[in-house]
Design a protein around this motif. Structure first.
Motif, PDB file in Angstrom:
ATOM      1  N   UNK A  81      50.843  80.451  -3.561  1.00  0.00           N
ATOM      2  CA  UNK A  81      52.242  80.041  -3.764  1.00  0.00           C
ATOM      3  C   UNK A  81      52.644  79.012  -2.712  1.00  0.00           C
ATOM      4  N   UNK A  82      52.249  79.263  -1.455  1.00  0.00           N
ATOM      5  CA  UNK A  82      52.586  78.329  -0.377  1.00  0.00           C
ATOM      6  C   UNK A  82      51.866  77.001  -0.565  1.00  0.00           C
ATOM      7  N   UNK A  83      50.590  77.056  -0.919  1.00  0.00           N
ATOM      8  CA  UNK A  83      49.799  75.827  -1.102  1.00  0.00           C
ATOM      9  C   UNK A  83      50.413  74.954  -2.197  1.00  0.00           C
ATOM     10  N   UNK A  84      50.817  75.581  -3.282  1.00  0.00           N
ATOM     11  CA  UNK A  84      51.378  74.840  -4.413  1.00  0.00           C
ATOM     12  C   UNK A  84      52.858  74.534  -4.236  1.00  0.00           C
ATOM     13  N   UNK A  85      53.403  74.992  -3.118  1.00  0.00           N
ATOM     14  CA  UNK A  85      54.830  74.814  -2.818  1.00  0.00           C
ATOM     15  C   UNK A  85      55.671  75.351  -3.976  1.00  0.00           C
ATOM     16  N   UNK A  86      55.279  76.537  -4.440  1.00  0.00           N
ATOM     17  CA  UNK A  86      55.911  77.156  -5.605  1.00  0.00           C
ATOM     18  C   UNK A  86      56.741  78.376  -5.213  1.00  0.00           C
ATOM     19  N   UNK A  87      57.198  78.417  -3.968  1.00  0.00           N
ATOM     20  CA  UNK A  87      57.983  79.551  -3.481  1.00  0.00           C
ATOM     21  C   UNK A  87      59.445  79.311  -3.808  1.00  0.00           C
ATOM     22  N   UNK A  88      59.941  79.987  -4.806  1.00  0.00           N
ATOM     23  CA  UNK A  88      61.269  79.748  -5.351  1.00  0.00           C
ATOM     24  C   UNK A  88      62.360  79.987  -4.311  1.00  0.00           C
ATOM     25  N   UNK A  89      63.089  78.938  -3.985  1.00  0.00           N
ATOM     26  CA  UNK A  89      64.236  79.057  -3.098  1.00  0.00           C
ATOM     27  C   UNK A  89      63.920  79.116  -1.621  1.00  0.00           C
ATOM     28  N   UNK A  90      62.657  79.174  -1.242  1.00  0.00           N
ATOM     29  CA  UNK A  90      62.289  79.289   0.172  1.00  0.00           C
ATOM     30  C   UNK A  90      62.342  77.912   0.829  1.00  0.00           C
ATOM     31  N   UNK A  91      63.052  77.845   1.956  1.00  0.00           N
ATOM     32  CA  UNK A  91      63.180  76.588   2.697  1.00  0.00           C
ATOM     33  C   UNK A  91      62.568  76.778   4.072  1.00  0.00           C
ATOM     34  N   UNK A  92      61.634  75.906   4.447  1.00  0.00           N
ATOM     35  CA  UNK A  92      60.924  76.032   5.716  1.00  0.00           C
ATOM     36  C   UNK A  92      61.695  75.346   6.842  1.00  0.00           C
ATOM     37  N   UNK A  93      62.762  75.991   7.268  1.00  0.00           N
ATOM     38  CA  UNK A  93      63.564  75.491   8.388  1.00  0.00           C
ATOM     39  C   UNK A  93      63.774  76.618   9.396  1.00  0.00           C
ATOM     40  N   UNK A  94      64.143  76.264  10.632  1.00  0.00           N
ATOM     41  CA  UNK A  94      64.473  77.290  11.615  1.00  0.00           C
ATOM     42  C   UNK A  94      65.696  78.070  11.128  1.00  0.00           C
ATOM     43  N   UNK A  95      65.737  79.351  11.491  1.00  0.00           N
ATOM     44  CA  UNK A  95      66.818  80.236  11.045  1.00  0.00           C
ATOM     45  C   UNK A  95      67.940  80.221  12.088  1.00  0.00           C
TER      46      UNK A  95
END
Length: 388
Positions: free
Chosen positions: A360-374
């Motif tokens: 899922x991570x490789x395909x960037x198919x993680x629905x709604x997940x944003x890779x930013x600091x919290x």
């Protein structure tokens, strides 16, 4: 505000608690507070000694310790030390309620610091002797009022790293004594807070919880498709004692897939290196940063049981890298809490589900997940909450 921050283990000994304490102290300083750290004198020969762990702009008051710590310090560096140390600590841990840094308490009556100089005292475990020292110091100075805030990395009675059932009654009595003396009691897990409120109902009103602050905010060059078509690098940097965390599914996944995995931490397991797997002991903070900076995916593994949440997930939350959150133990509660941040990709602790989540991570198919600091884990924000 003038703050005395008490941690009986030196920050220079690189542990998850030291990382949490450093991040909290830096948040307090960032908010304009004057912070003095009271701790024990570090041993430069300790295997986890890391001078870079000490923040700048921090005043430090060191105490020397005696007892088993002095013996261990004298033996450190000798070949026979490792086995002797294990036996000494095992004997100590079996018969004593507190940790082997309890010797700090002996200085409560002769400490050359004026309590009236400080507006707040913050004691932080682990070790629990940090709280015991302040309890004894305040007991000897009843005529002076100063706010006492306790931060508990792990609870006392229900610390999953301790397994002596016969000591529970003594530990509960000590924990209640410490909690009674504080004005505010802070836990770093909402699950632990709920449990502690249930056990110590008379102290429930003074209890709260805040997440662990990340040590630093780090960014990287973003490219949504950068992982497809390449050999993905995963990193797990944290201890993994077999009775606390189950790293086997992650290890077995890497053994059977075309990925690279770096494992870095202390364990009772003897995991072997492989062509695509590197297993390292606990490393310096600078080296850990280097390993994590080269990784494509950062891996967090939950505890097998209990309410404690490994602090590494908060440190990873200061990055903009994908984080694989492997669920275990209180899975439903952990997912309920952490999923609201839309920051992590979750997996059950099985080879099959780890593979699914990595894909899922490789395909960037993680629905709604944003890779930013919290933002909720920002050190200055949490430090402000602690002092409210």
């Amino acid at each position: 505000m003038k703050i005395l921050y008490v941690a009986s283990r030196p920050l220079e000994i690189n542990t998850s608690a030291s990382i949490r304490n450093r991040a909290t102290i830096e948040g307090l300083i960032e908010n304009g507070n004057d912070v003095t750290l009271l701790t024990t004198e570090p041993d430069n020969n300790h295997s986890s000694y890391d001078s870079s762990m000490l923040p700048e702009r921090l005043k430090v008051h060191y105490l020397k310790t005696g007892g088993v710590q002095s013996i261990a310090k004298g033996l450190r560096g000798k070949r026979t030390f490792i086995e002797i140390r294990k036996k000494l600590y095992k004997i100590w841990d079996y018969f004593n309620v507190y940790d082997n840094l309890k010797g700090i308490v002996g200085y409560a009556g002769r400490l050359k610091l004026d309590m009236k100089e400080f507006d707040v005292i913050i004691s932080s475990s682990d070790p629990k002797s940090s709280h015991l020292f302040v309890y004894e110091w305040l007991r000897r100075n009843r005529d002076i009022f100063v706010r006492w805030i306790q931060i508990w990395g792990d609870p006392f009675l229900n610390d999953i790293s301790r397994r002596q059932a016969w000591m529970k009654k003594r530990i509960k009595k000590e924990e209640r004594k410490l909690l009674d003396g504080a004005e505010k009691v802070i836990y770093v897990s909402p699950l632990t807070l709920d449990m502690q409120k249930h056990i110590y109902k008379k102290c429930a009103d003074k209890m709260t919880w805040y997440p662990i602050p990340y040590l630093r905010k780090e960014g990287s060059v973003k490219d949504s498709g950068r992982l497809e078509g390449k050999r993905v690098k995963l990193a797990y940097c944290g201890d993994f004692s077999s009775h606390i965390r189950n790293i086997r599914p992650l290890y077995d996944y890497a053994m059977s897939h075309d990925v690279e995995l770096t494992i870095c931490g202390i364990s009772d397991l003897c995991l072997e290196n492989a062509a695509n797997i590197q297993v390292l002991p606990r490393m310096s903070q600078d080296r850990v940063q280097e390993i994590e900076s080269k990784a494509d995916i950062l891996v967090h593994i939950s505890n097998r049981s209990g309410t404690q949440i490994p602090g590494k997930i908060y440190q990873y939350s200061g990055t903009d890298k994908p984080v694989l959150f492997i669920l275990d133990g209180e899975k439903e509660k952990l997912f309920h809490y952490f999923s609201k941040y839309n920051r992590f990709v979750f997996a059950e602790n099985t080879c099959e589900d780890i593979q699914r989540a990595v894909d899922v991570i490789i395909k960037h198919d993680s629905d709604g997940v944003i890779y930013n600091s919290v933002p909720d884990f920002d050190p200055a924000k949490i430090a402000e909450s602690i002092l409210k």
